[in-house]
Design a protein around this motif. Structure first.
Motif, PDB file in Angstrom:
ATOM      1  N   LYS A   1      -4.047   2.795   5.689  1.00  0.00           N
ATOM      2  CA  LYS A   1      -2.396   3.243   5.824  1.00  0.00           C
ATOM      3  C   LYS A   1      -1.587   2.022   5.799  1.00  0.00           C
ATOM      4  O   LYS A   1      -0.469   2.178   6.381  1.00  0.00           O
ATOM      5  CB  LYS A   1      -2.514   4.219   6.853  1.00  0.00           C
TER       6      LYS A   1
ATOM      7  N   LYS B   1      -3.418  12.248   5.157  1.00  0.00           N
ATOM      8  CA  LYS B   1      -3.600  11.070   4.511  1.00  0.00           C
ATOM      9  C   LYS B   1      -2.551  10.269   4.117  1.00  0.00           C
ATOM     10  O   LYS B   1      -2.629   9.090   3.459  1.00  0.00           O
ATOM     11  CB  LYS B   1      -4.102  11.559   2.928  1.00  0.00           C
ATOM     12  N   ASP B   2      -1.440  10.305   4.855  1.00  0.00           N
ATOM     13  CA  ASP B   2      -0.279   9.587   5.204  1.00  0.00           C
ATOM     14  C   ASP B   2       0.272   9.036   3.524  1.00  0.00           C
ATOM     15  O   ASP B   2       0.476   7.825   3.024  1.00  0.00           O
ATOM     16  CB  ASP B   2      -0.665   8.125   5.612  1.00  0.00           C
ATOM     17  N   LEU B   3       0.372  10.013   2.702  1.00  0.00           N
ATOM     18  CA  LEU B   3       1.011   9.690   1.388  1.00  0.00           C
ATOM     19  C   LEU B   3       2.563   9.546   1.480  1.00  0.00           C
ATOM     20  O   LEU B   3       3.374  10.296   0.923  1.00  0.00           O
ATOM     21  CB  LEU B   3       0.700  10.793   0.256  1.00  0.00           C
TER      22      LEU B   3
ATOM     23  N   ARG C   1      -3.149   4.344  -1.795  1.00  0.00           N
ATOM     24  CA  ARG C   1      -3.690   5.316  -0.854  1.00  0.00           C
ATOM     25  C   ARG C   1      -4.999   5.554  -1.632  1.00  0.00           C
ATOM     26  O   ARG C   1      -5.248   5.447  -2.822  1.00  0.00           O
ATOM     27  CB  ARG C   1      -3.071   6.508  -0.343  1.00  0.00           C
TER      28      ARG C   1
ATOM     29  N   PRO D   1      -8.203   2.081  -2.482  1.00  0.00           N
ATOM     30  CA  PRO D   1      -6.870   2.529  -2.765  1.00  0.00           C
ATOM     31  C   PRO D   1      -6.314   2.253  -4.142  1.00  0.00           C
ATOM     32  O   PRO D   1      -6.357   1.188  -4.751  1.00  0.00           O
ATOM     33  CB  PRO D   1      -6.179   1.942  -1.576  1.00  0.00           C
TER      34      PRO D   1
END
Length: 395
Positions: free
Chosen positions: A108, A141-143, A149, A158
């Motif tokens: 992340k 998933k912290d897009l 990512r 990633p």
């Protein structure tokens, strides 16, 4: 039974002692509560339990036992660091490290450029490439923004959609944590961020005693780099290792890249001495080759009369030449295997200490009449007082 196997949430965090983060940007969110342990704080931060924001770090006030959950970390804009003896700062590793473990599914970090140098397209944008990877579809998933990512945990690591109409998507050049910092010699000075063993097991934090009890407490060994749960080599093993979170595997070696030869020569070694012993004698490079009683030492490159794995190949920077006394493994003083088949190893304690004057007491025969005032053993340990041991003496 279950308790020993439960993973401690502190393993997700990087700890910095005596540090607090102050928000300059007032819109950043914080929530605080009285809690007894850092483990409880970590658990809430990991699960975002009762928090209206994504928890990226927490600061624990040891004095008041208060937890401060933060929507930001030390890399966030609008935040400044402040030294504060009452606080310990714990930052979620996934947000602060710019290297990946395995396929990087949990990465992340903030790298947003592909391997060939193209800027990434924002995840919530459909220009120039339309796609179905929406932040709302991949919760957790912290897009965010246009950061690289790996939401599906795919092989290449990633990646991102690119801002170039010609290239739809490409992987990003994010190094493996095992490659970020290389190791010289046997990795005694390695201070890199690798926190998994070579078989992929997660390492146990050095400041915890579960699932494995151990003696390497960070406060007892401040110079060994026992940060969080990173692989280290404090005891002269062949390479960095760690205790693991698997109750059935106490410890395992870690796979860490070895530095090129050119780097090896400039590493800081123990202060070298040739006529006397400094500290535990790890830097002793003299030519004494008998143990204290006069028995000749066995050559380090020989397996006779004693078989062993402390060879010049295994301990590259320990100068295991000929049959000279050395301390390659963190023993209390230089030693060697002996040429007597009945005596495996012996200490070379006849080598003088560098910081002790040579006007030492002496004794006749077996020292029965000795009345001097020396109160340290041959290895420099302080003697315990006689009256404390009088019962043993009477026995």
């Amino acid at each position: 039974e279950c308790k020993g196997k439960r993973r401690n949430p502190l393993h997700d965090f990087k700890k910095t002692g005596e540090l607090m983060l102050i928000k300059v940007n007032k819109t950043l969110e914080v929530k605080t509560k009285l809690l007894n342990t850092t483990e409880q704080c970590a658990k809430r931060c990991s699960r975002n339990k009762g928090l209206s924001f994504t928890c990226k770090a927490f600061a624990y006030d040891r004095v008041t036992k208060r937890c401060h959950w933060l929507s930001f970390n030390s890399l966030t804009n609008g935040v400044r660091k402040k030294q504060d003896h009452a606080f310990d700062l714990y930052e979620k590793k996934d947000y602060v490290r710019n290297c990946i473990i395995g396929k990087g599914a949990d990465y992340k970090g903030t790298i947003s450029v592909t391997k060939s140098g193209i800027q990434c397209q924002a995840w919530n944008s459909m220009i120039p490439h339309e796609h179905s990877f929406l932040p709302s579809s991949y919760r957790g998933k912290d897009l965010r923004e246009n950061y690289c990512r790996n939401p599906r945990g795919e092989e290449g690591g990633p990646w991102c959609f690119t801002t170039s109409p010609e290239t739809r998507h490409e992987v990003c050049d994010i190094p493996l944590c095992s490659q970020v910092e290389c190791m010289t010699c046997n990795g005694e000075s390695y201070r890199g961020p690798m926190d998994h063993t070579e078989s992929g097991k997660e390492c146990q934090r050095w400041d915890l005693q579960r699932p494995h009890k151990h003696k390497f407490r960070p406060e007892r060994y401040p110079d060994k780099g026992f940060d969080d749960n990173y692989c280290r080599n404090p005891d002269g093993k062949l390479r960095p290792w760690c205790y693991t979170l698997d109750p059935n595997t106490p410890w395992e070696f870690c796979a860490i890249k070895t530095c090129d030869e050119s780097v090896v020569n400039i590493t800081e070694a123990a202060a070298e001495t040739s006529t006397c012993i400094q500290g535990q004698g790890e830097g002793y490079r003299g030519t004494v080759n008998t143990i204290w009683s006069g028995i000749q030492c066995q050559r380090w490159d020989s397996q006779f009369p004693h078989q062993h794995n402390i060879t010049p190949e295994n301990f590259k920077c320990k100068d295991l030449r000929e049959n000279y006394c050395r301390n390659p493994d963190g023993s209390e003083s230089p030693w060697c295997f002996t040429t007597d088949p009945n005596i495996r190893i012996g200490y070379c304690s006849q080598i003088p200490k560098c910081d002790v004057s040579n006007e030492q007491d002496c004794y006749l025969g077996n020292g029965k009449s000795y009345m001097g005032n020396l109160s340290k053993t041959r290895f420099g340990l302080t003697c315990s007082t006689w009256d404390k041991n009088i019962e043993d003496l009477r026995r």
